[in-house]
Structure formats: C-alpha cells, structure tokens
Design a protein around this motif. Structure first.
Motif, PDB file in Angstrom:
ATOM      1  N   ARG A  24       0.870  -1.171   0.000  1.00  0.00           N
ATOM      2  CA  ARG A  24       0.000   0.000   0.000  1.00  0.00           C
ATOM      3  C   ARG A  24       0.909   1.224   0.000  1.00  0.00           C
ATOM      4  O   ARG A  24       1.856   1.306   0.781  1.00  0.00           O
ATOM      5  N   ALA A  25       0.618   2.159  -0.896  1.00  0.00           N
ATOM      6  CA  ALA A  25       1.384   3.402  -0.954  1.00  0.00           C
ATOM      7  C   ALA A  25       0.417   4.574  -0.861  1.00  0.00           C
ATOM      8  O   ALA A  25      -0.555   4.631  -1.611  1.00  0.00           O
ATOM      9  N   ASP A  26       0.661   5.473   0.087  1.00  0.00           N
ATOM     10  CA  ASP A  26      -0.120   6.696   0.235  1.00  0.00           C
ATOM     11  C   ASP A  26       0.747   7.847  -0.255  1.00  0.00           C
ATOM     12  O   ASP A  26       1.839   8.072   0.277  1.00  0.00           O
ATOM     13  N   LEU A  27       0.277   8.556  -1.267  1.00  0.00           N
ATOM     14  CA  LEU A  27       1.046   9.629  -1.878  1.00  0.00           C
ATOM     15  C   LEU A  27       0.346  10.962  -1.650  1.00  0.00           C
ATOM     16  O   LEU A  27      -0.882  11.033  -1.670  1.00  0.00           O
ATOM     17  N   SER A  28       1.126  11.999  -1.452  1.00  0.00           N
ATOM     18  CA  SER A  28       0.587  13.355  -1.334  1.00  0.00           C
ATOM     19  C   SER A  28       1.055  14.148  -2.536  1.00  0.00           C
ATOM     20  O   SER A  28       2.221  14.513  -2.625  1.00  0.00           O
TER      21      SER A  28
END
Length: 76
Positions: A24-28
């Motif tokens: 899982r990758a959370d990007l801003s």
C-alpha cells in the motif's frame, strides 16, 4: 471504475472481492492518492482524492507496477 455503470453497492462489493495484498502506498500530490495491491497478482486499485478528500478517480490497473509509483526517466 466510475465510467462503468454499477448498481448501488456494486463498487464496494468489487473492492471487497479484490481484497488487499501486501503493498500500500499513500502519496501526497495535488491531492492524496492511494495505491493498493489487491490479493490478485499484478492487479492494483488506484484511488485519487482532491484536496477535500473526495474521490475524483478510481482505477483498476493490471500491470507489474502502476506508473504513478515508477521513477521518472530523468530521475534514474
């Protein structure tokens, strides 16, 4: 996925069926983006949000790695 006609609850059922894998990758970026590996190899769920945290795009990508996670050619 929003371009596919679905009855109420079908999108949630599809997401539940795909399940969650190990990555899982959370990007801003301009808004938030979440890249989620599903329980199926090479099948990814990519969700983009605006600055109000409203979903503006949700995609199922079948590939080794979604393009949003790859380095730009100039960076390598």
């Amino acid at each position: 996925m929003r371009g596919i006609p679905m009855a109420p609850g079908e999108e949630d059922q599809l997401i539940e069926t795909l399940g969650e894998g190990e990555i899982r990758a959370d990007l801003s970026l301009t808004g938030r983006s979440v890249v989620l590996e599903t329980r199926f190899p090479a099948v990814w769920l990519v969700t983009h949000y605006n600055t109000d945290d409203t979903i503006i795009g949700r995609f199922i990508e079948v590939c080794e790695m979604p393009a949003i996670l790859k380095s730009q050619a100039e960076d390598t």
